[in-house]
Motif scaffolding. Structure first.
Motif, PDB file in Angstrom:
ATOM      1  N   ILE A  72       0.928  -1.061  -0.213  1.00 38.66           N
ATOM      2  CA  ILE A  72       0.143  -0.132   0.036  1.00 38.66           C
ATOM      3  C   ILE A  72       0.820   1.174   0.084  1.00 38.66           C
ATOM      4  O   ILE A  72       0.571   2.300  -0.842  1.00 38.66           O
ATOM      5  N   LEU A  73       1.857   1.425   0.687  1.00 36.82           N
ATOM      6  CA  LEU A  73       2.984   2.450   0.999  1.00 36.82           C
ATOM      7  C   LEU A  73       3.497   2.607  -0.193  1.00 36.82           C
ATOM      8  O   LEU A  73       3.921   3.569  -0.753  1.00 36.82           O
ATOM      9  N   LYS A  74       4.047   1.658  -0.827  1.00 36.76           N
ATOM     10  CA  LYS A  74       4.722   1.508  -2.019  1.00 36.76           C
ATOM     11  C   LYS A  74       3.923   2.211  -3.165  1.00 36.76           C
ATOM     12  O   LYS A  74       4.547   2.923  -3.924  1.00 36.76           O
ATOM     13  N   ALA A  75       2.899   1.774  -3.244  1.00 38.70           N
ATOM     14  CA  ALA A  75       1.941   2.076  -4.386  1.00 38.70           C
ATOM     15  C   ALA A  75       1.773   3.691  -4.262  1.00 38.70           C
ATOM     16  O   ALA A  75       1.636   4.574  -5.146  1.00 38.70           O
ATOM     17  N   ALA A  76       1.413   4.072  -2.981  1.00 38.94           N
ATOM     18  CA  ALA A  76       1.087   5.348  -2.660  1.00 38.94           C
ATOM     19  C   ALA A  76       2.326   6.378  -3.293  1.00 38.94           C
ATOM     20  O   ALA A  76       2.374   7.349  -3.612  1.00 38.94           O
ATOM     21  N   PHE A  77       3.654   5.920  -2.517  1.00 38.37           N
ATOM     22  CA  PHE A  77       4.853   6.828  -2.796  1.00 38.37           C
ATOM     23  C   PHE A  77       5.117   6.807  -4.573  1.00 38.37           C
ATOM     24  O   PHE A  77       5.446   7.776  -5.196  1.00 38.37           O
ATOM     25  N   ARG A  78       4.844   5.715  -5.302  1.00 35.76           N
ATOM     26  CA  ARG A  78       4.866   5.399  -6.553  1.00 35.76           C
ATOM     27  C   ARG A  78       4.047   6.434  -7.292  1.00 35.76           C
ATOM     28  O   ARG A  78       4.332   7.240  -8.359  1.00 35.76           O
ATOM     29  N   THR A  79       2.762   6.562  -6.946  1.00 38.84           N
ATOM     30  CA  THR A  79       1.687   7.321  -7.718  1.00 38.84           C
ATOM     31  C   THR A  79       1.943   8.708  -7.259  1.00 38.84           C
ATOM     32  O   THR A  79       1.573   9.657  -7.958  1.00 38.84           O
ATOM     33  N   PHE A  80       2.297   9.279  -5.862  1.00 39.82           N
ATOM     34  CA  PHE A  80       2.298  10.651  -5.846  1.00 39.82           C
ATOM     35  C   PHE A  80       3.728  11.449  -5.308  1.00 39.82           C
ATOM     36  O   PHE A  80       3.873  12.395  -5.156  1.00 39.82           O
ATOM     37  N   ASP A  81       4.769  10.352  -5.759  1.00 45.63           N
ATOM     38  CA  ASP A  81       6.104  11.126  -5.434  1.00 45.63           C
ATOM     39  C   ASP A  81       6.445  11.728  -4.309  1.00 45.63           C
ATOM     40  O   ASP A  81       6.854  12.684  -4.125  1.00 45.63           O
ATOM     41  N   ALA A  82       5.898  10.887  -3.144  1.00 40.30           N
ATOM     42  CA  ALA A  82       5.995  11.558  -1.936  1.00 40.30           C
ATOM     43  C   ALA A  82       7.428  11.357  -1.080  1.00 40.30           C
ATOM     44  O   ALA A  82       8.179  10.572  -1.825  1.00 40.30           O
ATOM     45  N   GLU A  83       7.709  12.253  -0.321  1.00 40.37           N
ATOM     46  CA  GLU A  83       8.872  12.009   0.267  1.00 40.37           C
ATOM     47  C   GLU A  83       8.958  11.211   1.700  1.00 40.37           C
ATOM     48  O   GLU A  83       9.678  10.525   2.099  1.00 40.37           O
ATOM     49  N   ARG A  84       7.578  11.307   2.554  1.00 43.80           N
ATOM     50  CA  ARG A  84       7.489  10.600   3.779  1.00 43.80           C
ATOM     51  C   ARG A  84       6.064  10.493   3.753  1.00 43.80           C
ATOM     52  O   ARG A  84       5.168  10.913   3.212  1.00 43.80           O
ATOM     53  N   GLY A  85       5.808   9.066   4.597  1.00 44.33           N
ATOM     54  CA  GLY A  85       4.645   8.858   4.639  1.00 44.33           C
ATOM     55  C   GLY A  85       4.451   7.831   5.781  1.00 44.33           C
ATOM     56  O   GLY A  85       5.363   7.092   6.026  1.00 44.33           O
ATOM     57  N   PHE A  86       3.033   7.420   6.177  1.00 45.57           N
ATOM     58  CA  PHE A  86       3.034   6.440   6.989  1.00 45.57           C
ATOM     59  C   PHE A  86       1.651   5.618   7.015  1.00 45.57           C
ATOM     60  O   PHE A  86       0.604   6.244   6.485  1.00 45.57           O
ATOM     61  N   ILE A  87       1.589   4.356   7.678  1.00 44.12           N
ATOM     62  CA  ILE A  87       0.005   3.901   7.654  1.00 44.12           C
ATOM     63  C   ILE A  87      -0.151   3.837   9.208  1.00 44.12           C
ATOM     64  O   ILE A  87       0.629   3.119   9.772  1.00 44.12           O
ATOM     65  N   ALA A  88      -1.073   4.102   9.750  1.00 42.22           N
ATOM     66  CA  ALA A  88      -1.590   3.851  11.123  1.00 42.22           C
ATOM     67  C   ALA A  88      -2.996   3.414  10.867  1.00 42.22           C
ATOM     68  O   ALA A  88      -3.786   3.779  10.311  1.00 42.22           O
ATOM     69  N   LEU A  89      -3.138   2.017  11.838  1.00 41.89           N
ATOM     70  CA  LEU A  89      -4.340   1.356  12.063  1.00 41.89           C
ATOM     71  C   LEU A  89      -5.087   1.583  13.302  1.00 41.89           C
ATOM     72  O   LEU A  89      -4.151   1.744  14.360  1.00 41.89           O
ATOM     73  N   VAL A  90      -6.155   1.321  13.339  1.00 45.97           N
ATOM     74  CA  VAL A  90      -6.993   1.700  14.832  1.00 45.97           C
ATOM     75  C   VAL A  90      -6.736   0.206  15.625  1.00 45.97           C
ATOM     76  O   VAL A  90      -7.029  -0.759  15.017  1.00 45.97           O
ATOM     77  N   ASP A  91      -6.136   0.450  16.615  1.00 46.61           N
ATOM     78  CA  ASP A  91      -5.977  -0.843  17.659  1.00 46.61           C
ATOM     79  C   ASP A  91      -7.166  -1.167  18.161  1.00 46.61           C
ATOM     80  O   ASP A  91      -7.975  -0.435  18.804  1.00 46.61           O
ATOM     81  N   GLU A  92      -7.456  -2.487  18.086  1.00 45.64           N
ATOM     82  CA  GLU A  92      -8.833  -3.016  18.528  1.00 45.64           C
ATOM     83  C   GLU A  92      -9.180  -3.000  20.028  1.00 45.64           C
ATOM     84  O   GLU A  92     -10.333  -2.961  20.240  1.00 45.64           O
ATOM     85  N   ASP A  93      -8.001  -3.072  20.684  1.00 45.10           N
ATOM     86  CA  ASP A  93      -8.244  -3.037  22.149  1.00 45.10           C
ATOM     87  C   ASP A  93      -8.313  -1.542  22.725  1.00 45.10           C
ATOM     88  O   ASP A  93      -9.196  -1.441  23.658  1.00 45.10           O
ATOM     89  N   THR A  94      -7.390  -0.511  22.212  1.00 50.31           N
ATOM     90  CA  THR A  94      -7.560   0.694  22.739  1.00 50.31           C
ATOM     91  C   THR A  94      -8.419   1.594  21.863  1.00 50.31           C
ATOM     92  O   THR A  94      -8.838   2.725  22.554  1.00 50.31           O
ATOM     93  N   GLY A  95      -8.597   1.413  20.684  1.00 50.25           N
ATOM     94  CA  GLY A  95      -9.288   2.349  19.915  1.00 50.25           C
ATOM     95  C   GLY A  95      -8.579   3.213  19.211  1.00 50.25           C
ATOM     96  O   GLY A  95      -9.101   4.277  18.774  1.00 50.25           O
ATOM     97  N   GLU A  96      -7.372   3.550  19.640  1.00 51.97           N
ATOM     98  CA  GLU A  96      -6.383   4.416  19.279  1.00 51.97           C
ATOM     99  C   GLU A  96      -5.606   4.311  18.063  1.00 51.97           C
ATOM    100  O   GLU A  96      -5.327   3.001  17.699  1.00 51.97           O
ATOM    101  N   LEU A  97      -5.156   5.120  17.264  1.00 52.41           N
ATOM    102  CA  LEU A  97      -4.416   5.034  16.031  1.00 52.41           C
ATOM    103  C   LEU A  97      -2.943   4.545  16.367  1.00 52.41           C
ATOM    104  O   LEU A  97      -2.186   5.089  17.423  1.00 52.41           O
TER     105      LEU A  97
END
Length: 311
Positions: free
Chosen positions: A171-196
């Motif tokens: 996912i991140l590789k495709a995003a960098f290839r499509t948008f020529d980004a310098e930095r990026g991250f993916i954050a997911l919702v923790d099922e236990d805490t509800g936090e990113l």
């Protein structure tokens, strides 16, 4: 060298290198991996080196069972990127030697060194995110190229249903290839805490010094709670420096953030940014990131369901 990355809220991750045939994890200070979390048992789990070069984690009868990538386990052969939860502590298993030098921080506006200014927003819960208004030939050519990238991404991402970390990488590789980004991250919702929780970071600008990637909690809240994809400009707060051309050129960042949706549920976010000098993002970029995030969220949801069935 294989290692564990202990994720800590509002602090730098801690790295534990795995050098022994059997590595004990728990709250006892005598353990190889010492965790101060009171919800962790004294000897909570162990990681065992296998003859094939891999590693397997075993639960040691802890009060709060060990889970890997959201699934409670008694034993489990570890894969690169597996997310191990012991009590309230989360560790990421990594097989390689490289560790990211970029630390992502989710900050309140008053604690940020930069001011996040929203430039444009898009309802990511809609499926008709593309607009044909005012389209010229060069834009059509660029859009066609990106649509082809999205098509290839859709085929590739579903090849990794059994490996959630590899899916995040794609996912991140495709995003960098499509948008020529310098930095990026993916954050997911923790099922236990509800936090990113930040799961994967990529920084094409990082050198020897550790770099902080600041992200406004206010922006993340809007993206996550309202399903709104946003285009942002981050500018220096300090009035003494904000008008200095060289500092302004380097420090102003253009950023995109979009929700990852699975069956109308927001399960995380994807974030990209660039220095203004390296190229500002546009509203067209925002539309395409929203489309990519739709595909990515659906694939991540399917991966979770697939692993539930297998388990």
């Amino acid at each position: 060298m294989p290692h564990l990355v202990l994720l800590q809220k509002d602090a730098q991750p801690v790295i534990f290198t795995i050098t022994k045939d059997t590595t004990i994890l728990g709250r006892s200070s005598a353990n190889d991996v010492f965790l101060t979390d009171q919800s962790v048992s004294r000897e909570h789990a162990k990681i065992v080196a296998l003859e094939d070069g891999g590693y397997e984690i075993h639960d040691l009868g802890a009060k709060h069972p060990t889970s890997v990538s959201g699934m409670v386990i008694s034993h489990h052969k570890l894969r690169n990127g597996d997310r191990i939860r012991l009590g309230d502590s989360v560790l990421i298993f990594k097989t390689g030697e490289s560790c990211t030098t970029t630390h992502v921080e989710f900050l309140t506006p008053e604690n940020m060194s930069q001011e996040a200014v929203e430039v444009a927003a898009l309802d990511a819960t809609r499926t008709d995110v593309f607009s044909t208004e005012g389209v010229d030939l060069s834009s059509l050519q660029k859009d066609h190229q990106r649509l082809m990238l999205l098509y290839e991404f859709g085929k590739t991402i579903n090849l990794h249903l059994e490996d959630p970390h590899q899916m995040l990488e794609e996912i991140l590789k495709a995003a960098f290839r499509t948008f020529d980004a310098e930095r990026g991250f993916i954050a997911l919702v923790d099922e236990d805490t509800g936090e990113l929780t930040c799961e994967l970071v990529r920084d094409n600008t990082a050198e020897e010094e550790v770099e902080r990637l600041e992200v406004s909690r206010t922006i993340l809240h809007k993206v996550r709670k309202d399903g709104i994809a946003v285009l942002i400009v981050n500018a220096l707060k300090d009035s003494e420096f904000r008008d200095v051309e060289s500092v302004k050129e380097y420090s102003i960042r253009s950023a995109l953030c979009a929700p990852l949706l699975s069956r109308d549920e927001i399960i995380g976010v994807i974030y990209l940014d660039n220095r203004a000098s390296a190229g500002k993002f546009s509203e067209d970029d925002l539309m395409f990131l929203t489309a990519l995030a739709h595909q990515a969220g659906t694939a991540l949801g399917n991966s979770w369901l697939h692993r539930q069935v297998v388990q």
